[in-house]
Scaffold this motif. Structure first.
Motif, PDB file in Angstrom:
ATOM      1  N   ALA A 187    -108.242 -21.591  65.630  1.00  0.00           N
ATOM      2  CA  ALA A 187    -109.634 -21.299  65.935  1.00  0.00           C
ATOM      3  C   ALA A 187    -110.558 -22.368  65.341  1.00  0.00           C
ATOM      4  CB  ALA A 187    -110.006 -19.918  65.392  1.00  0.00           C
ATOM      5  N   LYS A 188    -110.248 -22.781  64.127  1.00  0.00           N
ATOM      6  CA  LYS A 188    -111.081 -23.798  63.476  1.00  0.00           C
ATOM      7  C   LYS A 188    -110.552 -25.213  63.701  1.00  0.00           C
ATOM      8  CE  LYS A 188    -112.644 -20.762  59.725  1.00  0.00           C
ATOM      9  NZ  LYS A 188    -112.690 -20.572  58.248  1.00  0.00           N
ATOM     10  N   GLY A 189    -109.349 -25.303  64.264  1.00  0.00           N
ATOM     11  CA  GLY A 189    -108.755 -26.629  64.452  1.00  0.00           C
ATOM     12  C   GLY A 189    -108.451 -27.310  63.126  1.00  0.00           C
ATOM     13  N   GLN A 190    -107.960 -26.542  62.168  1.00  0.00           N
ATOM     14  CA  GLN A 190    -107.689 -27.070  60.832  1.00  0.00           C
ATOM     15  C   GLN A 190    -106.236 -26.818  60.447  1.00  0.00           C
ATOM     16  OE1 GLN A 190    -110.539 -25.152  58.288  1.00  0.00           O
ATOM     17  NE2 GLN A 190    -112.228 -26.484  58.932  1.00  0.00           N
ATOM     18  N   VAL A 191    -105.720 -27.680  59.577  1.00  0.00           N
ATOM     19  CA  VAL A 191    -104.349 -27.544  59.076  1.00  0.00           C
ATOM     20  C   VAL A 191    -104.395 -27.610  57.552  1.00  0.00           C
ATOM     21  CG1 VAL A 191    -101.994 -28.422  59.146  1.00  0.00           C
ATOM     22  CG2 VAL A 191    -103.491 -28.743  61.119  1.00  0.00           C
ATOM     23  N   SER A 192    -103.776 -26.648  56.901  1.00  0.00           N
ATOM     24  CA  SER A 192    -103.606 -26.685  55.450  1.00  0.00           C
ATOM     25  C   SER A 192    -102.107 -26.648  55.156  1.00  0.00           C
ATOM     26  CB  SER A 192    -104.324 -25.510  54.786  1.00  0.00           C
ATOM     27  OG  SER A 192    -103.833 -24.276  55.296  1.00  0.00           O
ATOM     28  N   PHE A 193    -101.756 -26.798  53.886  1.00  0.00           N
ATOM     29  CA  PHE A 193    -100.341 -26.961  53.550  1.00  0.00           C
ATOM     30  C   PHE A 193     -99.978 -26.095  52.340  1.00  0.00           C
ATOM     31  CE2 PHE A 193    -102.081 -30.807  55.384  1.00  0.00           C
ATOM     32  CZ  PHE A 193    -101.234 -31.018  56.453  1.00  0.00           C
ATOM     33  N   VAL A 194     -98.820 -25.435  52.435  1.00  0.00           N
ATOM     34  CA  VAL A 194     -98.322 -24.584  51.365  1.00  0.00           C
ATOM     35  C   VAL A 194     -96.896 -25.022  51.023  1.00  0.00           C
ATOM     36  CG1 VAL A 194     -97.727 -22.226  50.678  1.00  0.00           C
ATOM     37  CG2 VAL A 194     -99.740 -22.643  52.115  1.00  0.00           C
ATOM     38  N   VAL A 195     -96.632 -25.156  49.746  1.00  0.00           N
ATOM     39  CA  VAL A 195     -95.296 -25.562  49.294  1.00  0.00           C
ATOM     40  C   VAL A 195     -94.375 -24.349  49.259  1.00  0.00           C
ATOM     41  CG1 VAL A 195     -93.969 -26.408  47.313  1.00  0.00           C
ATOM     42  CG2 VAL A 195     -96.101 -27.550  47.976  1.00  0.00           C
ATOM     43  N   ARG A 196     -93.178 -24.496  49.810  1.00  0.00           N
ATOM     44  CA  ARG A 196     -92.160 -23.452  49.805  1.00  0.00           C
ATOM     45  C   ARG A 196     -90.920 -23.967  49.070  1.00  0.00           C
ATOM     46  NH1 ARG A 196     -95.491 -19.401  51.098  1.00  0.00           N
ATOM     47  NH2 ARG A 196     -96.268 -19.491  53.257  1.00  0.00           N
ATOM     48  N   THR A 197     -90.229 -23.075  48.404  1.00  0.00           N
ATOM     49  CA  THR A 197     -88.988 -23.443  47.714  1.00  0.00           C
ATOM     50  C   THR A 197     -87.877 -22.497  48.115  1.00  0.00           C
ATOM     51  OG1 THR A 197     -89.540 -22.050  45.817  1.00  0.00           O
ATOM     52  CG2 THR A 197     -90.247 -24.353  45.720  1.00  0.00           C
ATOM     53  N   GLY A 198     -86.665 -22.925  47.865  1.00  0.00           N
ATOM     54  CA  GLY A 198     -85.514 -22.081  48.145  1.00  0.00           C
ATOM     55  C   GLY A 198     -85.085 -22.154  49.589  1.00  0.00           C
ATOM     56  N   PRO A 199     -84.248 -21.182  50.008  1.00  0.00           N
ATOM     57  CA  PRO A 199     -83.732 -21.207  51.384  1.00  0.00           C
ATOM     58  C   PRO A 199     -84.875 -21.152  52.396  1.00  0.00           C
ATOM     59  CG  PRO A 199     -82.555 -19.610  50.040  1.00  0.00           C
ATOM     60  CD  PRO A 199     -83.747 -20.042  49.242  1.00  0.00           C
ATOM     61  N   GLY A 200     -84.668 -21.828  53.473  1.00  0.00           N
ATOM     62  CA  GLY A 200     -85.678 -21.855  54.520  1.00  0.00           C
ATOM     63  C   GLY A 200     -85.478 -23.070  55.386  1.00  0.00           C
ATOM     64  N   GLN A 201     -86.114 -23.101  56.493  1.00  0.00           N
ATOM     65  CA  GLN A 201     -85.971 -24.203  57.433  1.00  0.00           C
ATOM     66  C   GLN A 201     -87.278 -24.981  57.502  1.00  0.00           C
ATOM     67  OE1 GLN A 201     -83.165 -25.184  59.040  1.00  0.00           O
ATOM     68  NE2 GLN A 201     -84.389 -26.967  59.618  1.00  0.00           N
ATOM     69  N   PRO A 202     -87.316 -26.185  56.904  1.00  0.00           N
ATOM     70  CA  PRO A 202     -88.539 -26.980  56.994  1.00  0.00           C
ATOM     71  C   PRO A 202     -88.856 -27.291  58.460  1.00  0.00           C
ATOM     72  CG  PRO A 202     -87.010 -27.917  55.402  1.00  0.00           C
ATOM     73  CD  PRO A 202     -86.266 -26.867  56.156  1.00  0.00           C
ATOM     74  N   PRO A 203     -90.127 -27.298  58.826  1.00  0.00           N
ATOM     75  CA  PRO A 203     -90.476 -27.656  60.202  1.00  0.00           C
ATOM     76  C   PRO A 203     -90.154 -29.119  60.458  1.00  0.00           C
ATOM     77  CG  PRO A 203     -92.439 -27.438  58.856  1.00  0.00           C
ATOM     78  CD  PRO A 203     -91.302 -26.955  58.018  1.00  0.00           C
ATOM     79  N   ALA A 204     -89.943 -29.445  61.715  1.00  0.00           N
ATOM     80  CA  ALA A 204     -89.663 -30.831  62.092  1.00  0.00           C
ATOM     81  C   ALA A 204     -90.903 -31.681  61.868  1.00  0.00           C
ATOM     82  CB  ALA A 204     -89.238 -30.893  63.551  1.00  0.00           C
ATOM     83  N   GLY A 205     -90.680 -32.970  61.650  1.00  0.00           N
ATOM     84  CA  GLY A 205     -91.800 -33.886  61.529  1.00  0.00           C
ATOM     85  C   GLY A 205     -92.593 -33.966  62.821  1.00  0.00           C
ATOM     86  N   THR A 206     -93.778 -34.507  62.734  1.00  0.00           N
ATOM     87  CA  THR A 206     -94.655 -34.558  63.909  1.00  0.00           C
ATOM     88  C   THR A 206     -94.778 -35.943  64.506  1.00  0.00           C
ATOM     89  OG1 THR A 206     -96.594 -34.911  62.512  1.00  0.00           O
ATOM     90  CG2 THR A 206     -96.005 -32.626  63.027  1.00  0.00           C
ATOM     91  N   VAL A 207     -94.093 -36.941  63.947  1.00  0.00           N
ATOM     92  CA  VAL A 207     -94.195 -38.289  64.475  1.00  0.00           C
ATOM     93  C   VAL A 207     -92.873 -39.018  64.259  1.00  0.00           C
ATOM     94  CG1 VAL A 207     -95.097 -39.285  62.321  1.00  0.00           C
ATOM     95  CG2 VAL A 207     -95.606 -40.420  64.485  1.00  0.00           C
ATOM     96  N   ASP A 208     -92.499 -39.828  65.232  1.00  0.00           N
ATOM     97  CA  ASP A 208     -91.338 -40.697  65.102  1.00  0.00           C
ATOM     98  C   ASP A 208     -91.611 -41.955  65.921  1.00  0.00           C
ATOM     99  OD1 ASP A 208     -90.893 -40.036  67.788  1.00  0.00           O
ATOM    100  OD2 ASP A 208     -89.405 -38.509  67.287  1.00  0.00           O
ATOM    101  N   ARG A 209     -90.579 -42.730  66.197  1.00  0.00           N
ATOM    102  CA  ARG A 209     -90.776 -44.004  66.907  1.00  0.00           C
ATOM    103  C   ARG A 209     -91.219 -43.833  68.357  1.00  0.00           C
ATOM    104  NH1 ARG A 209     -85.645 -47.741  64.892  1.00  0.00           N
ATOM    105  NH2 ARG A 209     -86.191 -47.778  62.662  1.00  0.00           N
ATOM    106  N   ARG A 210     -91.023 -42.640  68.894  1.00  0.00           N
ATOM    107  CA  ARG A 210     -91.392 -42.413  70.296  1.00  0.00           C
ATOM    108  C   ARG A 210     -92.811 -41.916  70.457  1.00  0.00           C
ATOM    109  NH1 ARG A 210     -86.373 -38.553  71.323  1.00  0.00           N
ATOM    110  NH2 ARG A 210     -87.138 -37.952  69.268  1.00  0.00           N
ATOM    111  N   GLY A 211     -93.406 -41.412  69.392  1.00  0.00           N
ATOM    112  CA  GLY A 211     -94.758 -40.905  69.480  1.00  0.00           C
ATOM    113  C   GLY A 211     -94.945 -39.727  68.556  1.00  0.00           C
TER     114      GLY A 211
END
Length: 905
Positions: free
Chosen positions: A268-292
């Motif tokens: 709604a606000k078009g904003q991104v914040s970040f929270v640190v997680r530890t332990g088991p879990g699946q980190p999200p994929a990166g948002t940029v690579d050599r293709r775009g």
């Protein structure tokens, strides 16, 4: 031309030298390479060995003392033993070992060894090792950063050797401590004034590096690093968020302490914040690579061209996604907090702001076009402060009783520490998720675009801090020779030298287009210049490092024209080599290091020279004869640890002046001479265990020794033969030599070799295999029963070494082919058993068959190299590289079993 042959012109214990060189890679504390970054440094072990072997006579030069080959071989082994001790890192300061080496040098030089000169001194390894061997050492370089590093290694420690420190903390020790040997006193002052500088910097910068409140543990913690991602505005008009450009969201990949960031998207606000997680879990994929890239808010694909365009407009931003904090039990990761402290501005490197970065830098494509742009505002201000404080530390040293020269020396090492700090305090220094450390900006030979980076806290005392940058320097100082004569100066090797002298020349010239030293050195030059321009006005007279005269085939300096770049390289190198020719002492060979990794292939009519063609053509054209070449490896690859074909980092070209009455030859005479001389040389190389990956380059030595002994070789049409053609002839004879070894193989192995050359490990029709087998006097059925071939459904293929049975016991088979034996040794070596298992097979089957297996490994690697089958060639290169270790284990096994009286598989 009469001269005594030196050891390097006849034999070297390559494996011993290469092992010592490889081990140096793991030596950090006190190693001269840790003083300051320089690119493509030569290992000290190699430099020490080359200088020693260039000065010490080969026993064949004294027939009155060593009349036959046996006596000469015994004497060489004695010299090899001295050399074996000399090249060990542990013996770098061992005076007993060094005195033995110096005594041999004095004996071979009539008590008057020549001075050593390296006109491309770079990181200073060659002059440093000359000084360590008691020789007069001189180094020069066009690049001022290289000259400063070399001065810090060979000039300043010797100038202030034995001098006690001047700092107040050490004064109480001076009366009691008479042990300020070498540069120990200077090192103590570097530590003291380095701490003083750090404390002063924290007074001025501390507010910019606040502590953070620890949410769980409570209290405050010192931030080690802020972890950033770059951001751009999403091109989707309906979104428009500041989208993070993250290559990854993982912060720690260590097992048991996995940490990652979870982006929190407020669409709604078009904003991104970040929270640190530890332990088991699946980190999200990166948002940029050599293709775009991909917008994390709306999923819109974003091409790199869009990001580059915004970057050129200065519209790439950044966001902190996590903070690394020093906790009681190690590093902690916390979510980003607020830091409202306004960032001060700095004029740091404004003199370079207008000068665009060039060379192997990717950041300018994204708008980071100047050195200053490689740092964020806080980093720029911090580095400007640290560099400015070097002058104040010098003033403090003067106030405490140091004289002008001594205080300038202390300032030199402090400035190098600021340079070290800059290497980890840029916005292109990434976070290593496996070691949890900050990588250098120059972790490779160039700077790639970094989408996420780690901003170090210089006051944390941890990775990337001032303490971490400073302490390497006094540790290095304490282990330097600190005696003898050494000097370094800025000089263009292609310009007139003036003092031609009679030098022992040993040098490591630039590598064609591999490294553009001046472009890279600009990264450090501005910091060093700000700190030291009053102390070294001649080195820091310009706002950037000199580039026009640099001997490098840099296309970007010629509008992308590789022909002009190649011509520039060759022309400048010709002038430098003519100077070398005029200055070299006729009694000693010149040694020239050269990298051969470049695989560039050019057609003759394209008008430019390849790297090898350039260096060889220039040396021969200047009147030098290439006596021999020695491949020198800086990485040891053996056993199942092998992951790639590791080329030797360079080879040493051993050169003498060609005789003035050297003959001319026709093409036919040259080819005949190569056919006569090359096989014996190649046999010697194989016996010295040259790895297959190096054999083609090592063959250049004896091949070019033949070519360069002639004043000129003429083609049938009367035109002079080119170096390129001569190299092609040498390579053809190498192939012919390897192919000729097939005649000594059994018929089954000859089938397998022919099949491998045609089909590799792929399937082919049974009928083709049947015809080939008959021609080789064998049969498909016999090959299948021998366990080397698989046949099914009308198709045939060779079995891979990985498919062979582990724990093979050869005593239960009636006949064992060389092919089977080679594949089984490879299987044993690279499997669970390693070198021990391979040694047991070699012991059982005997030395003669083992040597056939080694020869076959050379042939198989050559086929793989020619066919481009790099993965298939890995195993065979590893087998030869591991051969000395296997042989030693065979000896140990034989001794053990002779006591036991049995062989137990």
């Amino acid at each position: 031309m009469a001269y005594k042959k030196k050891l390097i012109e006849v034999a070297l214990p390559l494996e011993v030298i290469n092992d010592a060189s490889a081990r140096e890679k793991s030596i950090r504390q006190g190693h001269p390479s840790t003083l300051h970054l320089w690119w493509s440094r030569k290992p000290l072990a190699v430099c020490r060995a080359v200088l020693f072997a260039s000065l010490v006579d080969d026993p064949s030069s004294h027939p009155e003392q060593f009349p036959d080959e046996k006596a000469q071989a015994q004497e060489r082994q004695r010299l090899f033993a001295i050399l074996g001790d000399l090249v060990k890192w542990e013996n770098s300061g061992n005076e007993q070992v060094l005195e033995m080496a110096r005594a041999e040098i004095l004996k071979s030089t009539g008590g008057e060894p020549p001075p050593v000169y390296d006109p491309f001194c770079g990181g200073g390894s060659i002059p440093l090792e000359a000084q360590r061997l008691g020789l007069c050492a001189r180094g020069s370089d066009l690049n001022p950063v290289a000259v400063l590093i070399t001065k810090a290694l060979i000039e300043l420690p010797a100038k202030f050797a034995g001098r006690p420190p001047v700092n107040p903390a050490a004064r109480g020790e001076i009366g009691q401590n008479n042990g300020w040997q070498g540069a120990a006193g200077l090192a103590a002052d570097v530590r003291y004034y380095g701490r003083w500088l750090r404390d002063e910097a924290e007074k001025r910068l501390g507010r910019l590096y606040p502590k953070v409140t620890l949410p769980a543990a409570g209290g405050e913690g010192t931030v080690i690093a802020w972890l950033w991602v770059r951001t751009v505005k999403c091109p989707n008009p309906a979104c428009g968020c500041d989208m993070p450009l993250a290559s990854k969201f993982t912060l720690s990949a260590k097992k048991g302490r996995e940490v990652w960031v979870e982006p929190q998207v407020d669409r709604a606000k078009g904003q991104v914040s970040f929270v640190v997680r530890t332990g088991p879990g699946q980190p999200p994929a990166g948002t940029v690579d050599r293709r775009g890239a991909k917008c994390i808010c709306c999923g819109t694909p974003v091409p790199l061209d869009y990001i580059r365009e915004l970057g050129q407009q200065g519209r790439i931003g950044g966001a902190v996604i996590a903070q690394v904090v020093a906790g009681k039990e190690g590093k902690m990761y916390v979510s980003p907090g607020e830091n409202n402290e306004p960032m001060p501005t700095s004029d740091f490197l404004t003199d370079l702001a207008a000068a665009r970065i060039s060379g192997y830098f990717n950041p300018p494509n994204y708008g980071y076009a100047s050195i200053g742009a490689l740092y964020n505002p806080r980093q720029r201000y911090a580095l400007a402060t640290f560099a400015g404080l070097v002058k104040e530390a010098k003033a403090q040293c003067l106030q405490d009783g140091g004289d002008e020269e001594y205080a300038a020396a202390v300032a030199t090492y402090l400035a190098l520490a600021v340079g070290r700090l800059a290497n980890r305090l840029s916005s292109f220094a990434i976070w290593n998720i496996h070691r949890e450390t900050i990588e250098q900006t120059f972790s490779e030979q160039g700077v790639a675009m970094a989408w996420d980076y780690a901003e170090a806290n210089p006051f944390s005392g941890s990775t990337g801090s001032w303490e971490g940058s400073l302490e390497w320097i006094p540790k290095c100082l304490e282990l330097l020779p600190g005696e003898g004569y050494g000097t370094a100066e800025q000089k263009d090797a292609a310009a007139a030298w003036g003092d031609t002298g009679k030098w022992l020349i040993s040098t490591d010239p630039p590598y064609y287009s591999s490294i553009t030293y001046a472009d890279f050195a600009d990264f450090f030059y501005g910091v060093l210049r700000q700190a030291l321009k009053e102390d070294y006005p001649e080195l820091f007279a310009t706002v950037a490092t000199p580039k026009a005269a640099e001997i490098v085939a840099a296309r970007h300096r010629f509008d992308g024209d590789r022909v002009r770049a190649s011509e520039h390289f060759r022309g400048q190198l010709e002038r430098a080599v003519k100077n070398i020719y005029a200055a070299m002492n006729d009694d000693y060979p010149a040694t020239i290091y050269y990298a051969f990794k470049e695989q560039e292939v050019a057609e003759k009519d394209e008008g430019y020279y390849t790297a090898w063609e350039s260096i060889l053509g220039v040396l021969i054209g200047a009147g030098l004869q290439i006596v021999c070449t020695w491949p020198l490896r800086t990485e040891r690859v053996s056993g199942r640890k092998t992951t790639k074909n590791a080329l030797a980092s360079s080879i040493v070209l051993v050169c003498r002046k060609r005789a003035s009455d050297a003959p001319v030859a026709t093409r036919r005479e040259f080819v005949a001479a190569v056919k006569r001389g090359l096989p014996a040389a190649l046999k010697g190389l194989a016996q010295s265990n040259i790895p297959p990956v190096d054999l083609a380059q090592a063959a250049i030595g004896p091949g070019m020794a033949i070519f360069s002994q002639y004043r000129q070789v003429y083609e049938a049409d009367g035109e002079p033969m080119s170096v390129r053609t001569a190299l092609q002839i040498v390579n053809q004879e190498l192939d012919a030599y390897l192919a000729a070894q097939e005649g000594m193989l059994d018929e089954d192995t000859r089938f397998c070799l022919a099949w491998f050359e045609q089909f590799g490990l792929s399937e082919a029709p049974f009928g083709v295999a049947d015809v080939l087998a008959r021609a080789k006097n064998t049969s498909v059925e016999r090959l299948v029963s021998d366990g080397v071939l698989a046949a099914a459904k009308g198709k045939v293929r060779l079995l891979k070494w990985e498919e062979l049975a582990d724990g093979w016991q050869p005593g239960y088979e009636g006949r064992i082919t060389v092919w089977r034996f080679t594949q089984q040794i490879t299987n044993a070596l690279l499997g669970a058993g390693g070198e021990d298992a391979a040694a047991r097979l070699v012991y059982f089957l005997g030395g003669a068959r083992a040597e056939q297996a080694k020869a076959l490994a050379y042939r198989l690697y050559a086929i793989c190299e020619r066919k481009g089958w790099s993965e298939a060639g890995l195993a065979y290169n590893s087998l030869v590289v591991s051969w000395p270790a296997i042989q030693q284990k065979v000896v140990n096994l034989a001794a053990k079993l002779s006591v036991q009286g049995e062989l137990a598989f």
